[in-house]
Design an enzyme around this catalytic site. Structure first.
Site, PDB file in Angstrom:
ATOM      1  CE  LYS A 125      -7.486  -0.018  -4.311  1.00 36.83           C
ATOM      2  NZ  LYS A 125      -7.426  -1.078  -3.362  1.00 36.83           N
ATOM      3  CG  ASP A 129      -1.993  -0.970   1.250  1.00 38.76           C
ATOM      4  OD1 ASP A 129      -2.199  -1.611   0.208  1.00 38.76           O
ATOM      5  OD2 ASP A 129      -2.670  -1.102   2.289  1.00 38.76           O
ATOM      6  CG  MET A 141     -10.265   5.646   4.565  1.00 38.40           C
ATOM      7  SD  MET A 141     -10.653   4.459   3.267  1.00 38.40           S
ATOM      8  CE  MET A 141     -11.176   3.060   4.231  1.00 38.40           C
TER       9      MET A 141
HETATM   10  C1  LIG Z   1      -7.984   1.558   3.647  1.00 32.21           C
HETATM   11  S1  LIG Z   1      -8.039   1.894   5.376  1.00 32.21           S
HETATM   12  C2  LIG Z   1      -7.070   0.570   5.952  1.00 32.21           C
HETATM   13  C3  LIG Z   1      -7.163   0.343   7.436  1.00 32.21           C
HETATM   14  C4  LIG Z   1      -6.151  -0.680   7.928  1.00 32.21           C
HETATM   15  N1  LIG Z   1      -6.366  -1.982   7.326  1.00 32.21           N
HETATM   16  C5  LIG Z   1      -6.160  -0.804   9.445  1.00 32.21           C
HETATM   17  O1  LIG Z   1      -6.459  -1.894   9.957  1.00 32.21           O
HETATM   18  O2  LIG Z   1      -5.815   0.170  10.121  1.00 32.21           O
HETATM   19  C6  LIG Z   1      -6.945   3.285   5.484  1.00 32.21           C
HETATM   20  C7  LIG Z   1      -7.359   4.232   6.597  1.00 32.21           C
HETATM   21  O3  LIG Z   1      -6.867   3.755   7.854  1.00 32.21           O
HETATM   22  C8  LIG Z   1      -6.569   4.844   8.684  1.00 32.21           C
HETATM   23  N2  LIG Z   1      -5.135   4.851   8.964  1.00 32.21           N
HETATM   24  C9  LIG Z   1      -4.199   3.996   8.518  1.00 32.21           C
HETATM   25  N3  LIG Z   1      -2.982   4.292   9.030  1.00 32.21           N
HETATM   26  C10 LIG Z   1      -3.173   5.373   9.828  1.00 32.21           C
HETATM   27  C11 LIG Z   1      -2.315   6.154  10.646  1.00 32.21           C
HETATM   28  N4  LIG Z   1      -1.026   5.876  10.766  1.00 32.21           N
HETATM   29  N5  LIG Z   1      -2.860   7.201  11.332  1.00 32.21           N
HETATM   30  C12 LIG Z   1      -4.167   7.490  11.241  1.00 32.21           C
HETATM   31  N6  LIG Z   1      -5.023   6.782  10.484  1.00 32.21           N
HETATM   32  C13 LIG Z   1      -4.548   5.736   9.793  1.00 32.21           C
HETATM   33  C14 LIG Z   1      -6.964   6.105   7.922  1.00 32.21           C
HETATM   34  O4  LIG Z   1      -8.321   6.384   8.228  1.00 32.21           O
HETATM   35  C15 LIG Z   1      -6.800   5.629   6.493  1.00 32.21           C
HETATM   36  O5  LIG Z   1      -7.522   6.435   5.596  1.00 32.21           O
END
Ligand SMILES: C[S@@+](CC[C@H](N)C(=O)[O-])C[C@H]1O[C@@H](n2cnc3c(N)ncnc32)[C@H](O)[C@@H]1O
Length: 265
Positions: free
Chosen positions: A66, A44, A180
């Site tokens: 993405k 990713d 998100m």
């Molecule tokens: C497609 S989702 C994937 C979530 C991921 N599989 C998880 O378990 O955290 C991506 C979203 O996760 C959140 N996210 C991922 N990494 C983050 C971080 N380091 N800080 C804040 N939000 C995060 C945000 O909302 C981002 O838009």
């Protein structure tokens, strides 16, 4: 299956691996071992260089991420590239932020690979909501007050309304984790307040959680739209809402001054 913990990736096998929210310290030992042993890694966009550096020198690193608003590789194309690599007998890691089973489209990838007879496995990761709670020193559940967790994504196509069950999400006995949700923050606040959620409900907004640029903002539901205005639009952002997140178990501010940038009084 405990013995599979130590197995290396086999030729033609695909592992969907959770990388956690960013800090390499939050990788599981299994994830680290798999990353080191892969000869191709499809990752990713949010996976940071500190984690990618763990790959072997000869591994092919392919970004299939993405990022909202930017051109990215479509899901069908990702599925096909994973399949082609497995069919070529490579040791494949599909590296995903957080945990692969949380808003990670892992089912599509697994079904596609399995339909073609590919052996596909999953290595769990730390999902962002859990990492944010830890960083802020709060619990996601709270005895007698937050007995339920709701994880939702608030990502909608431009111009579309969010298709969420707002009444269920406004449950004061639950903690709500919104992935998100940065762009939809004003709508989230408006809809939850409209369903009767209290204006002073605690909210924790985490940007770039666990990374060097981390920002944790403690606010309240009616102030959420204002609070996110000062935050980068493009950075990964998680929003936690509910009584539990207003009850820090440990006052980390004393040791990490300046990390909490706005306080509810
Ligand atoms: C497609 S989702 C994937 C979530 C991921 N599989 C998880 O378990 O955290 C991506 C979203 O996760 C959140 N996210 C991922 N990494 C983050 C971080 N380091 N800080 C804040 N939000 C995060 C945000 O909302 C981002 O838009």
């Amino acid at each position: 299956m405990t013995h599979s913990r130590k197995r290396a990736i086999e030729a033609g096998q695909v592992w969907l691996v959770g990388a956690g929210p960013g800090d390499p310290d939050l990788l599981t030992r299994q994830a680290e071992r798999l990353i080191r042993s892969a000869d191709v890694i499809f990752h990713d966009a949010l996976i940071g260089p500190d984690i990618l550096e763990l790959a072997s020198a000869g591994a092919d690193m392919v970004c299939v991420g993405k990022r909202s608003g930017r051109h990215s590789v479509g899901q069908d194309q990702i599925n096909d590239r994973l399949l082609a690599a497995a069919m070529a007998g490579r040791r494949v890691v599909r590296l995903k932020g957080g945990d692969p089973s949380v808003f990670g489209r892992s089912t599509e990838e697994m079904e596609h690979l399995r339909r073609h007879g590919v052996d596909v496995r999953v290595a769990a990761g730390v999902t962002t909501a859990c990492a944010v709670a830890a960083r802020a020193g709060v619990s996601l559940t709270l005895r007698g007050q937050a007995r339920r967790l709701q994880f939702v994504t608030a990502h909608a196509r431009a111009g579309d309304e969010l298709d969420l069950d707002w009444r269920a999400l406004a449950d004061p006995g639950a903690t709500l984790a919104i992935y998100m949700g940065r762009g939809a923050a004003p709508e989230i606040a408006r809809r939850l307040l409209g369903e009767g959620m209290a204006a002073e409900t605690p909210v924790l907004v985490a940007v770039n959680a666990t990374l060097a640029e981390e920002r944790l903002v403690s606010t309240r539901l009616d102030l959420l739209p204002l609070s996110v205005r000062a935050l980068a639009e493009d950075a990964p952002t998680l929003i936690l809402i509910g009584a539990a997140v207003g009850r820090p178990a440990v006052d980390q501010r004393a040791t990490e001054a300046g990390r909490v940038v706005a306080e509810q009084s």
